[in-house]
Write a protein that holds these residues in place. Sequence first.
Motif, short mmCIF file in Angstrom:
data_model
loop_
_atom_site.label_atom_id
_atom_site.label_comp_id
_atom_site.label_asym_id
_atom_site.label_seq_id
_atom_site.Cartn_x
_atom_site.Cartn_y
_atom_site.Cartn_z
N PRO A 62 2.93 101.02 -1.94
CA PRO A 62 3.59 100.19 -2.90
C PRO A 62 2.81 99.07 -3.56
O PRO A 62 3.28 98.50 -4.55
N GLY A 63 1.69 98.62 -3.07
CA GLY A 63 1.08 97.46 -3.69
C GLY A 63 1.95 96.24 -3.41
O GLY A 63 2.58 96.11 -2.37
N ILE A 145 6.50 94.59 1.30
CA ILE A 145 6.34 95.00 2.70
C ILE A 145 4.87 95.00 3.13
O ILE A 145 4.57 95.15 4.32
N LEU A 146 3.95 94.79 2.19
CA LEU A 146 2.53 94.77 2.51
C LEU A 146 1.91 93.38 2.42
O LEU A 146 0.83 93.15 2.98
N PHE A 147 2.58 92.43 1.74
CA PHE A 147 1.95 91.13 1.51
C PHE A 147 2.82 89.93 1.84
O PHE A 147 2.28 88.82 1.93
N THR A 156 7.83 96.05 9.01
CA THR A 156 6.65 96.91 9.05
C THR A 156 6.20 97.13 10.49
O THR A 156 5.73 96.21 11.15
N ALA A 157 6.34 98.36 10.97
CA ALA A 157 6.06 98.67 12.38
C ALA A 157 4.66 98.25 12.83
O ALA A 157 4.51 97.69 13.92
N GLY A 165 15.80 99.48 12.38
CA GLY A 165 16.28 100.13 11.16
C GLY A 165 15.43 99.84 9.95
O GLY A 165 14.41 99.16 10.01
N ASP A 166 15.89 100.37 8.81
CA ASP A 166 15.15 100.34 7.56
C ASP A 166 15.62 99.19 6.68
O ASP A 166 16.59 98.49 7.00
#
Length: 345
Positions: A62-63, A145-147, A156-157, A165-166
């Motif tokens: 996703p960036g 979810i990345l930054f 984020t596992a 959950g999600d």
Amino acid sequence: MNVRSSRALALCRFSAAVAVSMMTCPSAEAESSATLYGLVGLDVASTKRSDGPPRSFAEQSPGLTAPFWGLRITEELGGGYRVVAALESFFQPVNGGIGRTSADPLWGRNAYVGIAGPFGTVTLGRQTNLLYLAEQAVNPFQASILFSPLVMQTFTAPYGGAIAGDTVWNNAIQYRTPNLSGLTATAVFAPGGIAGSDSTFNAGLSTLYANGSLTAVATVQRTRVVAGVAAPTQIAYIAGAAYDFSRFKLYGALQGTRTDATDISTKTYEAGLALPLTSRFSILAEWAYTHRSATRGVTSSRNTGTAGLDYFLSKRTDVYLLGVYDRLAGHATAMTYATGIRHSF
């Protein structure tokens, strides 16, 4: 090109234009509309996690924001009532794949229908998790979810993913109150659909105040179903706020979880800053610290921080340069660097 081919091409272009206009313009006769919207973006990143594998270098989506596209549908019923619906799908610009990963369904972001009116809004279907929405209001990197360190340490596992959950719940029945001078409340009930186990369901309650310079959230949820399977009961909460001082905006939140059976609990503390240098150019920074403990187990802690620059080329397109610091107790410090672009439509 002969005349027949030219006419065929013109007809194709006209048909495409009509199709787009039907999707984006309301029909006066039916008093309904369907709007196409979304976001596409990716970045080039050199990635390393504190307790992770060797450094990797690649394009990634996703960036900064997970790419998606969607249809928003409304139909006026009269008397202030209307039908509302949405179909939204994640996708991966790096390879053309559907979903954030191959595990996602086609309509992985949202897929719901409901009724809105003076009483509020009731929707049924797959819907974004209320705690995830609350996090977006109290951190400068919003849904990332990345930054966003807050989101990373929650969902984020590889970064410890404290929440069961999600970011999206299936089978959700949701009610949102009308906006009362900036205050709204939302309740969600998600039946588990597990035979002989009516008490196995997910539920959540969230309040949001957004008026003037102040945004404040308080959310609590109980999770007992993960990926359609009964799971240990987890209680999770978040309380946070953001205040815009005009010259800069501050963010802060406290989040916690308690999971039965495993006796695992977590507490996460988060602070963030958005500092506009010009109308287009901003400095963004955020830090999150999570402490994980268990009655009969090893405790651990994690510090993750992100800082970077965000520049808007236009109203809908921005480019960014980010660095992520990560350190899990007992492991070496690691850094991630990324530069990317986003366009919303």
